[in-house]
Design an enzyme around this catalytic site. Structure first.
Site, mmCIF file in Angstrom:
data_model
loop_
_atom_site.group_PDB
_atom_site.id
_atom_site.type_symbol
_atom_site.label_atom_id
_atom_site.label_comp_id
_atom_site.label_asym_id
_atom_site.label_seq_id
_atom_site.Cartn_x
_atom_site.Cartn_y
_atom_site.Cartn_z
ATOM 1 N N CYS A 253 -20.869 -10.445 3.390
ATOM 2 C CA CYS A 253 -21.240 -11.865 3.738
ATOM 3 C C CYS A 253 -21.097 -12.326 2.664
ATOM 4 O O CYS A 253 -21.436 -12.048 1.778
ATOM 5 C CB CYS A 253 -22.670 -10.876 4.190
ATOM 6 S SG CYS A 253 -24.254 -12.295 4.189
ATOM 7 N N GLN B 219 0.601 -0.906 0.017
ATOM 8 C CA GLN B 219 -0.295 0.195 0.052
ATOM 9 C C GLN B 219 1.132 1.368 -0.267
ATOM 10 O O GLN B 219 0.466 2.075 -0.058
ATOM 11 C CB GLN B 219 -0.748 0.224 1.136
ATOM 12 C CG GLN B 219 -2.023 -0.845 1.212
ATOM 13 C CD GLN B 219 -3.154 -1.137 0.708
ATOM 14 O OE1 GLN B 219 -3.900 0.482 -0.002
ATOM 15 N NE2 GLN B 219 -3.822 -1.713 -0.410
ATOM 16 N N HIS C 142 0.078 -3.250 -9.066
ATOM 17 C CA HIS C 142 -1.293 -2.033 -9.492
ATOM 18 C C HIS C 142 -1.835 -1.616 -8.273
ATOM 19 O O HIS C 142 -3.053 -0.867 -8.081
ATOM 20 C CB HIS C 142 -2.359 -3.086 -9.563
ATOM 21 C CG HIS C 142 -2.909 -4.528 -8.515
ATOM 22 N ND1 HIS C 142 -4.140 -4.233 -8.205
ATOM 23 C CD2 HIS C 142 -2.448 -4.778 -7.908
ATOM 24 C CE1 HIS C 142 -4.332 -4.656 -7.008
ATOM 25 N NE2 HIS C 142 -3.115 -5.363 -6.971
#
Lengths: 126, 393
Positions: B325, B180, B202
């Protein structure tokens, strides 16, 4: 991305849920799920002559949880308590035109909250 | 069609123009295998070696210390498994944190099953580790410290230079997952005493499917993929020439423009944070100061993560959430748990991640749409007490 994995009916019920909101003068209510686990549904019933005259719900959950909650109330509304208690998670999934495999468990939320609300109604009356 | 607002740059970025331009020849006419002896092969080989030089210089390394991989995950896996192999005779203990990426955590868990011991350091509510606690946790048999440079979900920047100095002093290998951070923060492996560093193309305008592992000279990390002997015999497989060239071009661009991009992106990010924190029941997650320029991550009480993402998506806004979920488990993010976000709030996270391609109009669109979305979701939420309870009115 979501539109590719959910049916139009699911999206529509998610964006415009039917019977959403709480009910201050409910005859009964039933809950299922656990907010700590990411989903929680409460269904409220107004019953007259053994028929579900009005129904509403409050939900905290994912797209499928919101849509199944909405569809559950649509399926139960106007039915006798006996008929409404026969609504299954499969009925809910079918009415939504299907759910992705990993979201099928969300439909159980609707069925169990509805059954709980009906049971609580009987328990209160007894 | 409405203009999309892309605010998910921590997940991946659009390929930047310099990267695309640099890649195109290698996707068309210059298709040689860098191992081939003929002209097409030699040309491809030169492209890979130039890219290695560019990439290495961007992080203060030498080209012979840089090995191209299939991405950040492979680089993390290689670093950790390789270090364990290297350290197995001298130690059995590894130090890490509770907020690492799964590409680090899962290899560590596998090592635990093989008999290694791992200490996962706690973090404070901002996501910071305590350097004293880190030093105290070092044992005689500690052979590896692996701590990320910046967190992917909450954007907290960790003190890797201090950790690097400490590790060097103690004679312990130091790996950092800098996926990051690279291209967004100044990173210098020499000045920061980093032994192993993972990066992915990327996340800074390069292509997907390519990354790199920096291995400090002298560290004899075992090979990761065996075969034809590419990457100095440590990572075999025909090189992803176009990908490697694209990564280098994107990184060079990011490093050249880092100052101006950081100023622009943090300005946009601050405007977004200030606007969204005016919403009742909202809070920022992560360190407000030591923070990636593009990261704006929040908890919005009463609204569930996936539902927020869906409504944003239907409004043309791409964002992400730490809440997922899926069948049988509602996994909330281990990072949010580590910073002490209680359930069910951990299911109410939203991450908006910006980069230099975002505009002030993007921010204003989010500031216009998101409050309406929260009002709608909270109106039907049994865990939201404060506001309107009738949907659609």
């Amino acid at each position: 991305m979501f539109c590719e994995i959910f049916t139009d009916t699911v999206i529509e019920h998610f964006m415009c849920p039917r019977n959403a909101g709480s009910m201050t003068d409910a005859d009964s209510e039933g809950s299922s799920g656990d907010p700590d686990c990411g989903d929680s549904l409460t269904i409220y019933l107004k019953v007259k002559d053994n028929v579900i005259e009005d129904i509403s719900f409050m939900v905290f959950g994912c797209v499928a949880a919101v849509a199944t909650s909405s569809m559950t109330t649509e399926l139960a509304k106007g039915k006798t308590l006996e008929d409404a208690s026969k609504v299954t998670d499969q009925d809910i999934v079918d009415a939504l035109g299907g759910l992705p495999e990993n979201k099928l468990h969300c439909s159980v939320l609707g069925e169990s909250a509805l059954k709980q609300a009906i049971q609580n109604y009987y328990a209160k009356k007894a | 069609m409405m203009k999309k607002v892309y605010a998910d740059n921590a997940a991946t970025t659009r390929l930047c123009k310099p990267a695309l331009d640099a890649m195109l020849p290698y996707l068309t006419n210059e298709y040689g295998n860098p191992s081939a002896l003929h002209a097409l092969g030699r040309y491809a080989k030169k492209a890979v070696e130039d890219a290695r030089e560019t990439t290495a210089r961007s992080i203060g390394a030498r080209p012979e210390e840089l090995y191209f991989t299939s991405g950040g995950t492979e680089a993390d896996n290689w670093a950790i498994q390789g270090a364990a192999e290297l350290g197995k005779n001298t130690g059995r203990h590894i130090l890490s944190t509770k907020i690492e990426h799964h590409a680090v955590l899962h290899p560590l868990r596998r090592l635990e099953k093989q008999g290694y011991e791992v200490t996962y350091l706690d973090v404070d509510p901002l996501g910071q580790i305590d350097l004293n606690a880190l030093e105290k946790a070092i044992r005689d048999d500690t052979f590896l410290i692996t701590v990320m440079a910046a967190n992917n979900e909450i954007g907290t920047i960790l003190p890797i230079a201090e950790i690097g100095h400490l590790a060097k002093e103690k004679g312990i290998l130091f790996h950092t997952d800098a996926v990051q951070a690279i291209g967004h923060l100044p990173i210098d492996v020499e000045a920061m005493d980093i032994d192993l560093l993972s990066l992915a193309g990327h996340k800074f305008g390069g292509p997907k499917g390519v990354g790199a592992l920096y291995i400090r000279q002298g560290i004899r990390l075992p090979s990761y993929i065996q075969g034809g002997g590419q990457e100095r015999d440590l990572r075999s497989g025909t090189e992803n020439v176009a990908g490697i060239v694209g990564l280098a071009a994107a990184l060079a661009t990011s490093v050249t423009n880092m100052k101006i991009n950081t100023d622009k992106v943090s300005f946009l990010r601050n405007r977004l944070i200030e606007g969204l924190l005016e919403i009742p029941g909202s809070r920022l997650t992560g360190d407000p100061v030591q923070r990636l320029p593009g990261n704006a991550s929040f908890i919005f009480e009463g609204a569930e993560g996936e539902s927020m993402i869906m409504m944003l998506d239907l409004n043309g806004i791409c964002a992400s959430s730490g809440s997922a979920c899926s069948s049988n488990s509602h996994e909330s993010s281990h990072i949010l748990r580590a910073i002490g976000i209680p359930q069910p709030l951990a299911h109410s996270s939203l991450r908006l991640s910006l980069n230099e391609e975002n505009t002030i109009e993007d921010i204003d669109t989010i500031l216009e749409k998101l409050p309406l979305i929260l009002t709608r979701l909270r109106a039907i939420s049994p865990v939201w007490g404060g506001y309107g309870r009738t949907f659609g009115t």
